[in-house]
Design an enzyme around this catalytic site. Structure first.
Site, short mmCIF file in Angstrom:
data_model
loop_
_atom_site.label_atom_id
_atom_site.label_comp_id
_atom_site.label_asym_id
_atom_site.label_seq_id
_atom_site.Cartn_x
_atom_site.Cartn_y
_atom_site.Cartn_z
N TYR A 170 0.85 -1.21 0.00
CA TYR A 170 0.00 0.00 0.00
C TYR A 170 0.88 1.25 0.00
O TYR A 170 0.59 2.22 -0.72
CB TYR A 170 -0.91 -0.04 1.23
CG TYR A 170 -1.99 1.01 1.28
CD1 TYR A 170 -3.21 0.84 0.63
CD2 TYR A 170 -1.82 2.18 2.03
CE1 TYR A 170 -4.22 1.80 0.71
CE2 TYR A 170 -2.82 3.14 2.12
CZ TYR A 170 -4.03 2.94 1.45
OH TYR A 170 -5.03 3.89 1.54
N LYS A 174 0.72 3.98 -2.98
CA LYS A 174 0.29 5.37 -2.77
C LYS A 174 1.43 6.35 -3.04
O LYS A 174 1.18 7.47 -3.50
CB LYS A 174 -0.28 5.53 -1.35
CG LYS A 174 -1.61 4.78 -1.13
CD LYS A 174 -2.74 5.27 -2.04
CE LYS A 174 -4.08 4.63 -1.67
NZ LYS A 174 -5.20 5.10 -2.51
P1 NAD Z 1 -14.32 2.12 1.10
O1 NAD Z 1 -13.94 0.69 1.19
O2 NAD Z 1 -15.45 2.62 1.93
O3 NAD Z 1 -14.59 2.52 -0.43
C1 NAD Z 1 -13.75 2.04 -1.46
C2 NAD Z 1 -14.62 1.70 -2.66
O4 NAD Z 1 -13.75 1.29 -3.71
C3 NAD Z 1 -15.59 0.53 -2.39
O5 NAD Z 1 -16.89 0.89 -2.77
C4 NAD Z 1 -15.03 -0.60 -3.23
O6 NAD Z 1 -16.04 -1.49 -3.72
C5 NAD Z 1 -14.34 0.16 -4.36
N1 NAD Z 1 -13.32 -0.64 -5.00
C6 NAD Z 1 -12.28 -1.29 -4.41
N2 NAD Z 1 -11.57 -1.94 -5.34
C7 NAD Z 1 -12.16 -1.71 -6.54
C8 NAD Z 1 -11.91 -2.13 -7.87
N3 NAD Z 1 -10.89 -2.94 -8.15
N4 NAD Z 1 -12.73 -1.68 -8.84
C9 NAD Z 1 -13.77 -0.89 -8.57
N5 NAD Z 1 -14.06 -0.46 -7.32
C10 NAD Z 1 -13.27 -0.86 -6.33
O7 NAD Z 1 -12.97 2.89 1.45
P2 NAD Z 1 -12.55 4.45 1.43
O8 NAD Z 1 -11.82 4.66 2.69
O9 NAD Z 1 -13.66 5.34 1.06
O10 NAD Z 1 -11.45 4.39 0.27
C11 NAD Z 1 -11.37 5.35 -0.78
C12 NAD Z 1 -9.91 5.72 -1.01
O11 NAD Z 1 -9.42 6.39 0.15
C13 NAD Z 1 -8.96 4.54 -1.25
O12 NAD Z 1 -8.11 4.85 -2.34
C14 NAD Z 1 -8.17 4.46 0.03
O13 NAD Z 1 -6.89 3.91 -0.18
C15 NAD Z 1 -8.12 5.92 0.42
N6 NAD Z 1 -7.80 6.19 1.83
C16 NAD Z 1 -8.68 5.87 2.81
C17 NAD Z 1 -8.35 6.14 4.13
C18 NAD Z 1 -9.31 5.80 5.27
O14 NAD Z 1 -8.89 5.88 6.43
N7 NAD Z 1 -10.56 5.46 5.00
C19 NAD Z 1 -7.13 6.74 4.44
C20 NAD Z 1 -6.25 7.04 3.41
C21 NAD Z 1 -6.59 6.77 2.10
#
Ligand code: NAD
Length: 267
Positions: A170, A174
């Site tokens: 990861y 990123k």
């Molecule tokens: P989440 O799991 O609630 O949402 C992620 C969405 O991406 C889901 O609906 C999932 O079905 C979809 N997804 C995953 N793989 C996929 C694929 N191969 N094709 C199509 N859709 C796909 O999580 P989130 O936290 O909202 O994540 C969104 C972004 O935020 C991600 O890139 C994650 O790395 C980043 N992020 C999240 C956090 C956190 O703490 N939540 C922190 C840093 C970065």
């Protein structure tokens, strides 16, 4: 029912910059992507909701329509080039543009240190978090270049800024996203295309870490995270930053990686 944003824009007599704009949001069935899709739609954009999760994506489309907005879903794995092509074709055919692409879909790794990362974890995390945004951006670029404008926002992570926020896969993915953003900004600025990223701190969503807490990586990383984060953020707080970076208010912001993290990156 109207959103408060739509009501205030209409009562103020001002036309939203988003009215009729074409916006693609990936990972929009849940969490940060869902909040971003709803925010763009409430401001008048026409939103393509792209996600693996068909039920969640269709629900977001219904939520947008209930608010008087316009959205459609394309369901599939964005690491598959055929799904990427379908997303872009549907967006162009239904809404034109795209004016904005939000590369947000992502998955966590298992917090594994490099020596404990198997090929499957490495390949899946890199494929979804780095290769899929590359494929989608490459597919959208010709349309933005033809239009002479476009804004691309990536959801990076605190793990794109430092080595102590996730596992090897990861963190590498990123950091790769941050590199893509900066390179895009340099390569395409003369053609009217901007690329930026948010770097979220811990945010309340459905993202899932499937890690053995006793394993070397998680046992080492967890205390580092615990000692440095502030409060948990909301998906809406991330969405606000994403919409800002995409907007004309950020017209001079290009190649930026904005921590949205209650000061974690400042520690
Ligand atoms: P989440 O799991 O609630 O949402 C992620 C969405 O991406 C889901 O609906 C999932 O079905 C979809 N997804 C995953 N793989 C996929 C694929 N191969 N094709 C199509 N859709 C796909 O999580 P989130 O936290 O909202 O994540 C969104 C972004 O935020 C991600 O890139 C994650 O790395 C980043 N992020 C999240 C956090 C956190 O703490 N939540 C922190 C840093 C970065």
């Amino acid at each position: 029912m109207q959103s408060s944003e739509q009501s205030s824009e209409q009562s103020g007599g001002q036309r939203s910059e988003w009215a009729g704009r074409s916006v693609v949001v990936t990972g929009a069935a849940s969490g940060i992507g869902r909040a971003t899709a709803l925010k763009f739609a409430a401001a008048g954009a026409r939103v393509l909701v792209a996600d693996l999760d068909g039920g969640g994506a269709e629900k977001v489309v219904r939520d947008v329509e209930r608010g008087g907005g316009t959205a459609l879903a394309v369901v599939g794995d964005l690491s598959d080039p055929q799904v990427v092509d379908a997303v872009v074709e549907r967006a162009v055919a239904a809404f034109g543009g795209p004016d904005v692409l939000v590369n947000n879909a992502g998955i966590m790794d298992r917090m594994s240190a490099l020596g404990e990362t198997d090929d499957a974890e490495w390949e899946r995390v890199l494929r979804v978090n780095l290769t899929a945004p590359f494929l989608l951006t490459r597919a959208v670029l010709p349309h933005m270049l033809a239009a002479g404008h476009g804004s691309i926002v990536f959801t990076a992570s605190e793990a794109g800024l430092r080595g102590g926020a996730a596992g090897a896969a990861y963190t590498a993915a990123k950091h790769g996203v941050v590199g893509l953003v900066k390179n895009l900004a340099v390569m395409y600025r003369k053609q009217g295309i901007r690329a930026n990223a948010v770097a979220p701190g811990p945010t309340r969503t459905r993202i899932h870490v499937d890690a053995d807490p006793q394993a070397h990586g998680p046992a080492l990383i967890s205390p580092l995270i615990g000692a440095n984060i502030g409060r948990l953020g909301s998906a809406e707080e991330q969405a606000a930053a994403i919409v800002f970076l995409a907007s004309d208010a950020a017209a001079f912001v290009n190649g930026a990686v904005l921590p949205v993290d209650d000061g974690w990156a400042a520690v």
